[in-house]
Design an enzyme around this catalytic site. Structure first.
Site, PDB file in Angstrom:
ATOM      1  N   CYS A 176      46.727  34.779  36.173  1.00 60.20           N
ATOM      2  CA  CYS A 176      45.324  35.071  36.462  1.00 60.20           C
ATOM      3  C   CYS A 176      44.991  36.524  36.100  1.00 60.20           C
ATOM      4  CB  CYS A 176      44.984  34.727  37.914  1.00 60.20           C
ATOM      5  SG  CYS A 176      43.220  34.391  38.090  1.00 60.20           S
ATOM      6  N   HIS A 184      46.519  29.444  38.150  1.00 64.18           N
ATOM      7  CA  HIS A 184      47.533  29.775  39.156  1.00 64.18           C
ATOM      8  C   HIS A 184      48.594  28.677  39.148  1.00 64.18           C
ATOM      9  CE1 HIS A 184      45.599  33.103  41.368  1.00 64.18           C
ATOM     10  NE2 HIS A 184      44.499  32.575  40.869  1.00 64.18           N
ATOM     11  N   GLU A 211      51.527  28.729  40.075  1.00 64.36           N
ATOM     12  CA  GLU A 211      52.403  28.739  41.260  1.00 64.36           C
ATOM     13  C   GLU A 211      51.919  27.756  42.329  1.00 64.36           C
ATOM     14  OE1 GLU A 211      50.182  30.936  40.467  1.00 64.36           O
ATOM     15  OE2 GLU A 211      49.294  31.955  42.198  1.00 64.36           O
TER      16      GLU A 211
HETATM   17  N1  GLN Z   1      40.087  39.453  39.724  1.00 62.42           N
HETATM   18  C1  GLN Z   1      40.168  38.546  38.632  1.00 62.42           C
HETATM   19  C2  GLN Z   1      38.961  37.621  38.558  1.00 62.42           C
HETATM   20  O1  GLN Z   1      38.214  37.517  39.486  1.00 62.42           O
HETATM   21  C3  GLN Z   1      41.446  37.737  38.735  1.00 62.42           C
HETATM   22  C4  GLN Z   1      41.461  36.828  39.909  1.00 62.42           C
HETATM   23  C5  GLN Z   1      42.826  36.385  40.281  1.00 62.42           C
HETATM   24  O2  GLN Z   1      43.822  36.961  39.849  1.00 62.42           O
HETATM   25  N2  GLN Z   1      42.909  35.356  41.100  1.00 62.42           N
HETATM   26  O3  GLN Z   1      38.741  37.002  37.557  1.00 62.42           O
END
Ligand code: GLN
Length: 597
Positions: free
Chosen positions: A417, A546, A548
């Site tokens: 992410c 994600h 994970e």
């Molecule tokens: N802060 C980033 C976004 O909002 C990544 C979010 C995250 O890592 N879950 O896109």
């Protein structure tokens, strides 16, 4: 009166009755049974681990199970909770942001959860208040009993109808005695009365102290905790005693006597080396059998299926216990002092390590402290590195420096992410020469918004300016590393929680410089996976998703599996025979969605 008749009387909601028990259409009394799990004495007993382990053992017998976590807090979901205080936010396929315990249920049961498996007081009260505005309470003054408790029961029965499960596992958050969860406990008392004998099984989890100065187990705190539950009108059927060491018969006898629970239904659930040992502990103690008897489920049990599932789990435990060589994987994040904020990442590494026959040692790298000059000495001992999810600018430069090191030295890299977005920024700055490349999350005025919010795309997806949440399909490029990790699959489903993304205007330049976007959203130019060709770097991959969150003990996530495999090569551990190669990935599509399966 038998439960069927009682329920039909109660479900008649009108202004001249004191009862309020709305019954969802299609509810079959007696079809679904309930297990309520309460915590006494203190928080942190591992209620979720215990409840999910018990649910797993029942599922192994061929019963369908659906858990629900009842949280006392007033937030509508866990989306706004600080991971420092509450651990990671676990995102479900349907986009629900919830407590990390739902992750424990998904992993333990290998079953996708949904919105209906998670409730907060905020949700219950907003349902009640909306209904009140619509005149749904027929002129009555709306009260905690019967109206709020009625909504709780209604929620539980809705889950029963929706999942058609044999058993609903209800985990009450917090500890008995908390103001926040008192009305949940009252709702369960009513539920047990309405469903009738054999409909609901109450399990009280308690804690047996062993003060070092005394050197022996003391049962008083446990007795008082159970007494508090009795005061709420709940007579537990089963008591599970958490403790450091196996609970002695003497202590179990005392607890049995004070709480009117037969001695053979007071179980020791002492500490174990891994949470995955708990299902077997439940089974060998006979706790599962007690539940089956109390709920009269004997006819629905399939012993051969149970034996088969038990063997599969025993093999998993055996590989978990085998002594193994280790690889060292760095996690370069911001919340490294609070391990719970990376709970699923830790689990995903454990799943992959177990599959590859290697122990994964995690090296926590606090990027907020990482100085440019220390990068080489800090990262050189690693065999692989992860830049995990995150929000906000703090630690950003430490992450960029870590990614640059991984990219230029061939250190296996997995970006998750924010770790995906940072890898794009690093590439833009250091390879494409866009030196001011940045994310508008960190610098809203940046002249080179490589990562930004793209309202037009959000609108197309109907999400407004909000977070992109939940499961989404991802199209993988044929022949790419990503696709090979997934056994050649060209479409996979991953979970998302992000607001920002790669601005498509920069994509041609990034690609021309060698960065490969190998995963995209099906209909929009939203980049979901990046990689470097394996001819350039042994393992450099990142995903906006994600992964994970969807890793399971018996089905490790392929991105993590790939990282661990690449780290083994760097570390020179595990012969090629031991290590599953790309294409031999264990991945298979997720086992069922929604509250039911
Ligand atoms: N802060 C980033 C976004 O909002 C990544 C979010 C995250 O890592 N879950 O896109």
């Amino acid at each position: 009166m038998n439960p069927q008749n009682l329920l039909s009387t109660l479900s008649h909601v009108s202004d001249d009755t004191e009862f309020y028990t709305p019954m969802p259409p299609g509810y079959k009394p007696g079809k679904t049974k309930y297990v309520g799990v309460f915590g006494t004495v203190m928080s942190g007993l591992g209620k979720g681990i215990f409840a999910s382990s018990l649910a797993k053992v029942l599922k192994d017998k061929g019963l369908t199970v659906a858990p629900i976590k009842l949280e006392g807090y007033l937030n509508l979901d866990s989306g706004t909770l600080n991971p420092y205080r509450h651990g990671e936010v676990f995102v479900l396929d349907d986009g629900m942001e919830c407590d990390m315990d739902l992750g424990t249920y998904e992993r333990m049961l290998d079953q996708d959860m949904a919105r209906a498996n998670f409730s907060t007081s905020g949700q219950i009260f907003s349902t009640v208040l909306e209904k009140e505005r619509r005149g749904g309470y027929l002129g009555r003054d709306v009260q905690m009993i019967p109206h709020v408790t009625g909504e709780v029961k209604s929620k539980l029965r809705h889950l029963a109808v929706q999942s058609d499960a044999d058993v609903i596992f209800i985990e009450i958050g917090g500890t008995v005695g908390d103001v926040e969860n008192a009305y949940y406990i009252e709702a369960l008392r009513q539920l047990a009365f309405e469903e009738g004998p054999g409909g609901v099984c109450f399990v009280a989890l308690t804690y047996v102290l062993q003060p070092p100065a005394l050197g022996e187990q003391k049962s008083k705190a446990a007795q008082l905790g159970i007494k508090q539950l009795l005061e709420c009108g709940i007579q537990p059927h089963i008591i599970a005693c958490r403790a450091i060491l196996p609970v002695t018969s003497k202590v179990r006898e005392k607890i049995a006597m004070y709480s009117s629970v037969p001695f053979e239904r007071v179980f020791s659930m002492h500490d174990s080396e891994s949470i995955y040992v708990v299902p077997e502990m439940v089974r060998s103690a006979g706790l599962d059998q007690a539940v089956v008897e109390i709920l009269g489920l004997q006819d629905r049990v399939h012993p051969e299926l149970e034996e088969k599932n038990r063997t599969v789990w025993a093999e998993y435990l055996a590989s978990l216990r085998t002594s193994r060589e280790s690889v060292r994987i760095g996690i370069a994040g911001k919340y490294t002092s609070v391990r719970d904020s990376y709970a699923s990442v830790i689990k995903a590494l454990e799943h992959s390590g177990t599959r590859c026959g290697v122990k994964v040692d995690i090296d926590w790298i606090d990027v907020t402290e990482l100085k440019e000059g220390d990068v080489v000495s800090r990262l050189a001992p690693l065999h692989g590195i992860i830049v995990p999810a995150g929000f906000g600018a703090r630690g950003g430069e430490g992450k960029i420096a870590s990614i640059r090191y991984a990219r230029t030295t061939g250190l296996p890299y997995l970006g998750i992410c924010l770790g995906f977005q940072m890898a794009v920024i690093e590439y833009a700055r250091n390879v494409c020469g866009i030196s001011e490349g940045n994310s508008t999350e960190f610098d809203p005025e940046t002249r080179e918004p490589i990562i930004s919010i793209l309202p037009e795309q959000k609108q197309i997806e109907g999400l407004g300016g909000n977070m992109r949440l939940g499961g989404q399909d991802v199209m993988l490029t044929p022949g790419s590393l990503a696709s090979r990790l997934y056994n050649g699959a060209l479409e996979v489903r991953l979970r998302f929680r992000h607001r920002y993304e790669v601005d498509p205007r920069y994509i041609p330049q990034l690609e021309a410089s060698g960065l490969v976007f190998s995963g995209r959203a099906p209909h929009f130019p939203i980049m979901q996976v990046l990689e470097l060709p394996t001819s350039v770097h042994p393992y450099f991959i990142g995903t906006q998703a994600h992964p994970e969150l969807t890793s399971r003990p018996l089905r490790p996530d392929p991105f993590f599996l790939g990282l661990v495999r690449a780290a083994m090569t760097v570390a020179g551990v595990g012969g090629p025979g031991k290590m599953p190669t790309v294409g031999q990935s264990v991945w298979s599509p997720a086992g069922g969605a929604g509250a039911s399966s």
